[in-house]
Design an enzyme around this catalytic site. Structure first.
Site, PDB file in Angstrom:
ATOM      1  N   LYS A 183       0.831  -1.213   0.000  1.00  0.00           N
ATOM      2  CA  LYS A 183       0.000   0.000   0.000  1.00  0.00           C
ATOM      3  C   LYS A 183       0.862   1.258   0.000  1.00  0.00           C
ATOM      4  CE  LYS A 183      -1.657  -1.360   3.841  1.00  0.00           C
ATOM      5  NZ  LYS A 183      -2.374  -1.614   5.113  1.00  0.00           N
ATOM      6  N   THR A 216      -7.488   9.754   8.180  1.00  0.00           N
ATOM      7  CA  THR A 216      -6.994   8.506   7.586  1.00  0.00           C
ATOM      8  C   THR A 216      -6.814   7.416   8.642  1.00  0.00           C
ATOM      9  OG1 THR A 216      -4.734   9.314   7.852  1.00  0.00           O
ATOM     10  CG2 THR A 216      -5.766   9.681   5.697  1.00  0.00           C
ATOM     11  N   GLY A 218      -7.269   4.276  10.513  1.00  0.00           N
ATOM     12  CA  GLY A 218      -7.947   3.010  10.228  1.00  0.00           C
ATOM     13  C   GLY A 218      -8.123   2.674   8.764  1.00  0.00           C
ATOM     14  N   THR A 219      -7.447   3.406   7.862  1.00  0.00           N
ATOM     15  CA  THR A 219      -7.618   3.081   6.429  1.00  0.00           C
ATOM     16  C   THR A 219      -7.114   1.670   6.112  1.00  0.00           C
ATOM     17  OG1 THR A 219      -5.556   4.255   6.001  1.00  0.00           O
ATOM     18  CG2 THR A 219      -7.575   5.402   5.421  1.00  0.00           C
ATOM     19  N   GLY A 220      -5.984   1.298   6.755  1.00  0.00           N
ATOM     20  CA  GLY A 220      -5.417  -0.035   6.484  1.00  0.00           C
ATOM     21  C   GLY A 220      -6.343  -1.137   6.982  1.00  0.00           C
ATOM     22  N   CYS A 221      -6.900  -0.951   8.192  1.00  0.00           N
ATOM     23  CA  CYS A 221      -7.826  -1.949   8.761  1.00  0.00           C
ATOM     24  C   CYS A 221      -9.059  -2.068   7.864  1.00  0.00           C
ATOM     25  CB  CYS A 221      -8.287  -1.528  10.156  1.00  0.00           C
ATOM     26  SG  CYS A 221      -6.950  -1.177  11.302  1.00  0.00           S
TER      27      CYS A 221
HETATM   28  N1  LIG Z   1      -4.958  10.388   1.720  1.00  0.00           N
HETATM   29  C1  LIG Z   1      -5.335   9.325   0.996  1.00  0.00           C
HETATM   30  N2  LIG Z   1      -5.955   9.494  -0.191  1.00  0.00           N
HETATM   31  C2  LIG Z   1      -6.362   8.452  -0.929  1.00  0.00           C
HETATM   32  N3  LIG Z   1      -6.166   7.171  -0.549  1.00  0.00           N
HETATM   33  C3  LIG Z   1      -5.543   6.931   0.613  1.00  0.00           C
HETATM   34  C4  LIG Z   1      -5.101   7.979   1.454  1.00  0.00           C
HETATM   35  N4  LIG Z   1      -4.528   7.435   2.566  1.00  0.00           N
HETATM   36  C5  LIG Z   1      -4.637   6.123   2.422  1.00  0.00           C
HETATM   37  N5  LIG Z   1      -5.235   5.798   1.255  1.00  0.00           N
HETATM   38  C6  LIG Z   1      -5.576   4.468   0.797  1.00  0.00           C
HETATM   39  O1  LIG Z   1      -5.712   3.658   1.944  1.00  0.00           O
HETATM   40  C7  LIG Z   1      -4.890   2.500   1.820  1.00  0.00           C
HETATM   41  C8  LIG Z   1      -4.279   2.177   3.167  1.00  0.00           C
HETATM   42  O2  LIG Z   1      -3.489   3.265   3.578  1.00  0.00           O
HETATM   43  P1  LIG Z   1      -2.023   3.144   4.156  1.00  0.00           P
HETATM   44  O3  LIG Z   1      -1.024   2.841   3.132  1.00  0.00           O
HETATM   45  O4  LIG Z   1      -1.854   4.432   4.921  1.00  0.00           O
HETATM   46  O5  LIG Z   1      -2.166   1.873   5.087  1.00  0.00           O
HETATM   47  P2  LIG Z   1      -1.940   1.731   6.618  1.00  0.00           P
HETATM   48  O6  LIG Z   1      -0.758   2.524   7.041  1.00  0.00           O
HETATM   49  O7  LIG Z   1      -1.937   0.300   6.928  1.00  0.00           O
HETATM   50  O8  LIG Z   1      -3.238   2.394   7.178  1.00  0.00           O
HETATM   51  P3  LIG Z   1      -3.493   2.798   8.694  1.00  0.00           P
HETATM   52  O9  LIG Z   1      -3.607   4.287   8.656  1.00  0.00           O
HETATM   53  O10 LIG Z   1      -4.775   2.148   9.068  1.00  0.00           O
HETATM   54  O11 LIG Z   1      -2.348   2.269   9.490  1.00  0.00           O
HETATM   55  C9  LIG Z   1      -3.852   2.854   0.796  1.00  0.00           C
HETATM   56  O12 LIG Z   1      -3.490   1.746   0.109  1.00  0.00           O
HETATM   57  C10 LIG Z   1      -4.539   3.875  -0.084  1.00  0.00           C
HETATM   58  O13 LIG Z   1      -5.176   3.222  -1.165  1.00  0.00           O
HETATM   59  C1  LIG Z   2      -6.475  -2.221  17.200  1.00  0.00           C
HETATM   60  C2  LIG Z   2      -5.779  -1.484  16.110  1.00  0.00           C
HETATM   61  N1  LIG Z   2      -5.408  -2.128  15.005  1.00  0.00           N
HETATM   62  C3  LIG Z   2      -4.777  -1.448  14.016  1.00  0.00           C
HETATM   63  C4  LIG Z   2      -4.513  -0.114  14.110  1.00  0.00           C
HETATM   64  C5  LIG Z   2      -3.787   0.609  13.007  1.00  0.00           C
HETATM   65  O1  LIG Z   2      -4.481   1.695  12.502  1.00  0.00           O
HETATM   66  P1  LIG Z   2      -3.817   3.141  12.427  1.00  0.00           P
HETATM   67  O2  LIG Z   2      -2.441   2.979  11.854  1.00  0.00           O
HETATM   68  O3  LIG Z   2      -4.714   3.900  11.517  1.00  0.00           O
HETATM   69  O4  LIG Z   2      -3.763   3.697  13.820  1.00  0.00           O
HETATM   70  C6  LIG Z   2      -4.920   0.536  15.299  1.00  0.00           C
HETATM   71  N2  LIG Z   2      -4.700   1.843  15.516  1.00  0.00           N
HETATM   72  N3  LIG Z   2      -5.547  -0.172  16.275  1.00  0.00           N
END
Ligand SMILES: Nc1ncnc2c1ncn2[C@@H]1O[C@H](COP(=O)(O)OP(=O)(O)OP(=O)(O)O)[C@@H](O)[C@H]1O
Ligand SMILES: Cc1ncc(COP(=O)(O)O)c(N)n1
Length: 317
Positions: A183, A216, A218-221
């Site tokens: 990602k 953003t 929780g986008t990954g979750c």
């Molecule tokens: N600002 C943004 N604009 C458009 N798409 C985004 C943006 N931020 C994240 N994404 C999308 O969300 C997906 C997951 O984001 P990211 O790469 O930040 O994962 P992550 O770090 O695991 O997420 P998290 O914030 O939950 O830890 C990316 O693959 C992308 O497609």
């Molecule tokens: C329980 C749990 N699982 C995953 C994430 C990662 O999400 P983020 O990087 O957006 O904080 C989180 N904050 N909390």
């Protein structure tokens, strides 16, 4: 006449909590619902966190996580499972045993290591178990840029270009997963590119306009849960087609869930993964855009709010 028995697709999330509702199990259940899939859970850690970060983690011991898994798996037919925060090496090992001994359906690993706020969500000594034990069992792993580098080794730099992302995705595949979605959300360019590499040699890249928003969290979750829901729906549709059951009675309305009720038995796992990733990224883009101006926090300075998981539901008040 009584209606024939039917059921919706079922997905399982093995992850930690977020009482503020944006990430972890809470985000996963919302994403499952949004895609028309019945959600179940096994909680690995209770996390005190909100849009400003993590303040405390209360670990759940292995025996109790095992009991939760048994409660779900002894009773419900799980079509796909995702892991999020696994916290400790013993929980990583427990999940590996569950994959070997039970039917978890399609298996998606979101290798959650560090929260956006910087708090560690996986012990240092568990990283190697994720790398050597969990990854080879996965149909898809979904690392972000720092997680991909860590999984490749302590001295690996974070990818800083699309060429480096392609190279790292290709090398991660050699660890044994059927697919890697690397990602690009942590980049800074105007476009976000996510790179998919599959063990059969298929590759795909997905480009979205970067949304300039603080929301953003929780986008990954949300993304890994949505992919899991799509894969659960695909497996459910394939099984139902094979058995001649009526999938349209399942409650997984194709227009709500995105589930492809006509999926044929011949759909390969690679096609299922690729379609699930594409649909899920499009859903996430809508969810991000819908919440880009939200200000949920009472203390907005420095807050990272959630996405709008229910963007596709229309509610009239
Ligand atoms: N600002 C943004 N604009 C458009 N798409 C985004 C943006 N931020 C994240 N994404 C999308 O969300 C997906 C997951 O984001 P990211 O790469 O930040 O994962 P992550 O770090 O695991 O997420 P998290 O914030 O939950 O830890 C990316 O693959 C992308 O497609
Ligand atoms: C329980 C749990 N699982 C995953 C994430 C990662 O999400 P983020 O990087 O957006 O904080 C989180 N904050 N909390």
């Amino acid at each position: 006449m009584t209606a024939p028995a039917s059921r919706p697709p079922v997905a399982l999330s093995i992850a930690g909590t977020d009482p503020s509702g944006g990430a972890g199990i809470h985000a996963d259940l919302k994403a499952f619902c949004a895609r028309g899939v019945y959600g179940t859970t096994a909680i690995t850690a209770l996390v005190a966190q909100n849009t400003h970060g993590v303040s405390e983690v209360y670990g759940i011991d292995e025996a109790f996580v095992e009991a939760q898994l048994a409660s779900v798996l002894d009773d419900l037919p799980v079509d796909a499972t995702k892991t999020g925060m696994l916290s400790t090496r013993s929980l990583v090992d427990l999940v590996c045993r569950a994959v070997d001994e039970r039917d978890l359906g399609y298996f998606v690993v979101d290798p959650v290591m560090v929260a956006t706020s910087g708090h560690r969500l996986l012990d240092d000594d568990a990283v190697d178990s994720v790398r050597r034990q969990l990854m080879p069992r996965a149909d898809l792993i979904t690392p972000n840029l720092p997680e991909a580098a860590l999984l490749l080794g302590e001295s690996e730099p974070e990818a800083a270009s699309i060429e480096q992302m392609r190279d790292q995705a290709g090398r991660l595949i050699e660890h044994g997963a059927r697919g890697v979605l690397l990602k690009g959300g942590h980049g800074v360019d105007d476009e976000v590119i996510d790179v998919l590499a599959l063990a059969d040699g298929t590759t795909a890249e997905f480009t979205h306009t970067r949304i300039r928003t603080p929301n953003t969290h929780g986008t990954g979750c949300t993304l890994s849960a949505t992919i899991t829901a799509e894969m659960a729906a695909a497996r459910h549709a394939q099984a139902s087609t094979a058995s001649g059951a009526d999938t349209t009675a399942s409650g997984a309305d194709a227009t709500v869930s995105g589930a492809d009720a006509t999926a044929s038995e011949t759909t390969t796992a690679s096609e299922t993964i690729t379609a699930a990733v594409e649909r899920s990224l499009d859903y996430l883009a809508r969810a991000l855009a819908s919440a880009d101006h939200w200000q949920l926090s009472l203390n907005p300075e420095g807050a990272h709010g959630p996405v709008d998981h229910l963007v596709d539901l229309t509610v009239t008040r």
